[in-house]
Design an enzyme around this catalytic site. Structure first.
Site, mmCIF file in Angstrom:
data_model
loop_
_atom_site.group_PDB
_atom_site.id
_atom_site.type_symbol
_atom_site.label_atom_id
_atom_site.label_comp_id
_atom_site.label_asym_id
_atom_site.label_seq_id
_atom_site.Cartn_x
_atom_site.Cartn_y
_atom_site.Cartn_z
ATOM 1 N N GLU A 154 -9.231 12.929 11.078
ATOM 2 C CA GLU A 154 -8.079 13.656 11.619
ATOM 3 C C GLU A 154 -6.790 13.020 11.076
ATOM 4 O OE1 GLU A 154 -7.849 16.530 13.283
ATOM 5 O OE2 GLU A 154 -5.837 16.044 12.628
ATOM 6 N N PHE A 155 -5.879 13.887 10.620
ATOM 7 C CA PHE A 155 -4.654 13.370 10.006
ATOM 8 C C PHE A 155 -3.410 13.678 10.838
ATOM 9 C CE2 PHE A 155 -7.740 14.286 6.641
ATOM 10 C CZ PHE A 155 -7.820 13.043 6.022
ATOM 11 N N ASN A 211 -3.923 6.781 4.892
ATOM 12 C CA ASN A 211 -2.973 6.058 5.746
ATOM 13 C C ASN A 211 -2.407 4.821 5.042
ATOM 14 O OD1 ASN A 211 -2.933 7.813 7.830
ATOM 15 N ND2 ASN A 211 -4.013 6.515 9.299
ATOM 16 N N CYS A 263 -1.662 3.769 14.523
ATOM 17 C CA CYS A 263 -2.533 3.994 13.355
ATOM 18 C C CYS A 263 -2.263 3.076 12.179
ATOM 19 C CB CYS A 263 -2.421 5.444 12.904
ATOM 20 S SG CYS A 263 -3.146 6.573 14.084
ATOM 21 N N LYS A 266 -3.013 -0.766 12.398
ATOM 22 C CA LYS A 266 -4.444 -1.000 12.617
ATOM 23 C C LYS A 266 -5.270 -0.574 11.392
ATOM 24 C CE LYS A 266 -6.772 2.328 15.269
ATOM 25 N NZ LYS A 266 -8.039 2.831 14.945
HETATM 26 C C1 UDX Z 1 0.112 8.437 11.058
HETATM 27 C C2 UDX Z 1 -0.248 9.375 9.903
HETATM 28 O O1 UDX Z 1 0.941 10.010 9.422
HETATM 29 C C3 UDX Z 1 -1.256 10.400 10.359
HETATM 30 O O2 UDX Z 1 -1.649 11.208 9.270
HETATM 31 C C4 UDX Z 1 -2.481 9.667 10.916
HETATM 32 O O3 UDX Z 1 -3.427 10.603 11.418
HETATM 33 C C5 UDX Z 1 -2.067 8.708 12.018
HETATM 34 O O4 UDX Z 1 -1.060 7.819 11.544
HETATM 35 P P1 UDX Z 1 1.669 8.532 13.244
HETATM 36 O O5 UDX Z 1 1.272 7.117 13.469
HETATM 37 O O6 UDX Z 1 1.629 9.482 14.384
HETATM 38 O O7 UDX Z 1 0.759 9.182 12.093
HETATM 39 O O8 UDX Z 1 3.179 8.525 12.729
HETATM 40 P P2 UDX Z 1 3.971 8.703 11.348
HETATM 41 O O9 UDX Z 1 4.872 9.862 11.473
HETATM 42 O O10 UDX Z 1 3.069 8.666 10.196
HETATM 43 O O11 UDX Z 1 4.880 7.372 11.376
HETATM 44 C C6 UDX Z 1 4.301 6.075 11.371
HETATM 45 C C7 UDX Z 1 5.349 5.000 11.345
HETATM 46 O O12 UDX Z 1 6.000 4.948 10.085
HETATM 47 C C8 UDX Z 1 6.469 5.167 12.384
HETATM 48 O O13 UDX Z 1 6.731 3.897 12.953
HETATM 49 C C9 UDX Z 1 7.653 5.633 11.586
HETATM 50 O O14 UDX Z 1 8.852 5.206 12.154
HETATM 51 C C10 UDX Z 1 7.404 4.954 10.245
HETATM 52 N N1 UDX Z 1 7.986 5.671 9.090
HETATM 53 C C11 UDX Z 1 7.525 6.910 8.727
HETATM 54 C C12 UDX Z 1 8.989 5.058 8.337
HETATM 55 O O15 UDX Z 1 9.419 3.927 8.618
HETATM 56 N N2 UDX Z 1 9.474 5.723 7.227
HETATM 57 C C13 UDX Z 1 9.031 6.941 6.854
HETATM 58 O O16 UDX Z 1 9.521 7.464 5.846
HETATM 59 C C14 UDX Z 1 8.022 7.557 7.628
#
Ligand code: UDX
Length: 436
Positions: A154-155, A211, A263, A266
């Site tokens: 799942e993404f 990821n 995510c 980890k």
């Molecule tokens: C992520 C993956 O995107 C998703 O596909 C997977 O299933 C689970 O992990 P998520 O953890 O919900 O999703 O958040 P995401 O929007 O990916 O952001 C992760 C972290 O990266 C956040 O702390 C965000 O602030 C940071 N981030 C994201 C940045 O610092 N810069 C960016 O350009 C994008």
């Protein structure tokens, strides 16, 4: 189709609900009776935009059910999803004990009369976990039981999980069992998205590789931001310039305090552990982690440089969640930042549109050094500085003159590059951000 989801956490509940939304009959199983009771009342234990309404509608339509009984779930679902937690162990490797337990439980509920069942791993797991699940089910199920095992990672992103599930970039289905693959393709027919069919090991690997790559992109731009700061370049322009190359893309090139959440931290650790376990250490990912950790220290240094000492300073903190549109504070850089400033003697007044409660209850952000308010402007009254730690769009749409009027000294440290440096300067703010 009749499907069952075991585990009603973030992934389980949202995917179960979305499968019901497209017309499948879904039974969600969770071993926590209180959670099941909440869900049966049509309430949702997490904050995820749009989810509560969908749960309510699909429960009312009779397509979404909740139970604590695995046996009921196994009887109901032709396809049985495992969506239980796979938490990290102290050495970074993945704790697969919940997956193993559910595999055993499913096996013990199966009988030759149940009919063919597809057992699908939706949790993020190390490559080769599916093989172990198949072995376990085979060992604990009675003779004559028929089943296939699938990996279907799942993404979804928190904050836009419903949309990610209903309109995914791609659907990955991995199995070595043709019958299972056929049923999975049927299950996903209502979704308009490309389906990639692979062997089971490749599907499992795709999740960790995807990821890790996204985290790498974030660390890459953060490392570039450091060079921008040292040379007077603007990381926003650099990100735009490199992102316009279709091979690179602009997404996940936002410089800031680094990644957090349940995510990325980890999964990167897990991928490092997996690579080490097979004798092929993935050194690049260690550097990704190092850069990510350094972002917070560098930002703290920036604040320290201006405030000189934190003791007896009042700091307004905007943002507690690990990112926008969620109340999730797991591995939140904002929380880590708050705790570090408090430890150095600062008093924090924090705000967040959703995460004030979770910050206190789940991240332990309590004590004499911290207080909370729902109003971002109220945080500022008499504060020595404003620190922005989460990329909520509301924070980008504020009145800069109001910030200057309320702060005692007009210092603003923007850890997510939300404000425009020129506008901030025009409003009389002394403004510091990342990589520009
Ligand atoms: C992520 C993956 O995107 C998703 O596909 C997977 O299933 C689970 O992990 P998520 O953890 O919900 O999703 O958040 P995401 O929007 O990916 O952001 C992760 C972290 O990266 C956040 O702390 C965000 O602030 C940071 N981030 C994201 C940045 O610092 N810069 C960016 O350009 C994008």
């Amino acid at each position: 189709m009749n499907i069952t989801i075991i585990g009603t956490g973030y992934v389980g509940l949202t995917s179960g609900t979305c499968f019901a939304e497209v017309g499948h009959h879904v039974t969600c199983v969770d071993n926590n009776p209180e959670k099941v009771e909440i869900l049966l009342r049509g309430e949702v234990p997490i904050y995820e935009p749009g989810l509560a309404e969908l749960v309510k509608q699909n429960v009312a339509a009779g397509r979404l059910k909740f139970t604590t009984s695995t046996e009921e779930g196994v009887r109901h679902g032709d396809v049985i999803f495992i969506a239980v937690p796979t938490p990290p162990q102290p050495d970074g490797s993945v704790d697969l004990s919940f997956i193993e337990k559910v595999a055993r439980e499913i096996a013990q509920c199966l009988t030759p009369e149940t009919g063919y069942r597809v057992i699908v791993d939706k949790s993020t797991v190390p490559v080769k976990t599916g093989e172990k699940v198949a072995e376990t089910v085979r060992r604990y199920a009675p003779a004559g039981v028929e089943f296939g095992v699938v990996s279907n990672p799942e993404f979804l992103r928190e904050g836009c999980a419903v949309d990610d599930l209903l309109n995914p970039d791609r659907i990955v289905i991995g199995s070595n069992d043709e019958r299972a693959l056929g049923l999975m393709q049927k299950l996903y027919e209502p979704f308009v998205a490309p389906v990639l069919v692979t062997d089971i090991n490749s599907a499992e690997l795709i999740k960790h590789a995807a990821n890790s790559f996204l985290a790498l992109k974030i660390s890459y731009i953060n490392a570039v931001a450091t060079i921008c700061e040292a040379t007077g370049a603007d990381v926003e322009k650099v990100a735009e310039g490199i992102g316009m190359d279709k091979r690179i893309g602009r997404q996940f090139l936002n410089a800031g305090l680094g990644y957090g959440g349940s995510c990325f931290p980890k999964d990167i650790k897990a991928f490092i552990a997996i690579s080490e376990a097979i004798g092929q250490p993935f050194h690049l990912l260690k550097e990704v982690e190092r850069i990510n950790a350094a972002q917070l220290d560098r930002f703290l240094n920036k604040i320290r440089e201006k405030l000189w000492v934190f003791r007896e300073k009042k700091i307004a903190l905007w943002g507690l969640a690990f990112k926008q549109n969620t109340d999730d504070v797991r591995e939140s850089v904002a929380i880590r930042l708050a705790k570090k400033m408090i430890a150095e003697g600062a008093t924090i007044v924090a705000t967040d549109p959703q995460a004030i409660d979770t910050a206190q209850r789940l991240a332990g952000l309590t004590g004499p050094g911290i207080s909370f308010t729902d109003d971002p402007y109220a945080c500022l009254d008499g504060a020595d500085a404003l620190v922005i730690a989460t990329e909520w769009p509301q924070f980008a749409a504020v009145d800069l003159n109001e910030i200057r009027k309320r702060l005692r000294t007009p210092l603003v440290f923007d850890g997510r590059n939300l404000l425009d440096p020129k506008d901030a300067a025009a409003a009389g703010l002394e403004y510091f951000s990342i990589g520009r």
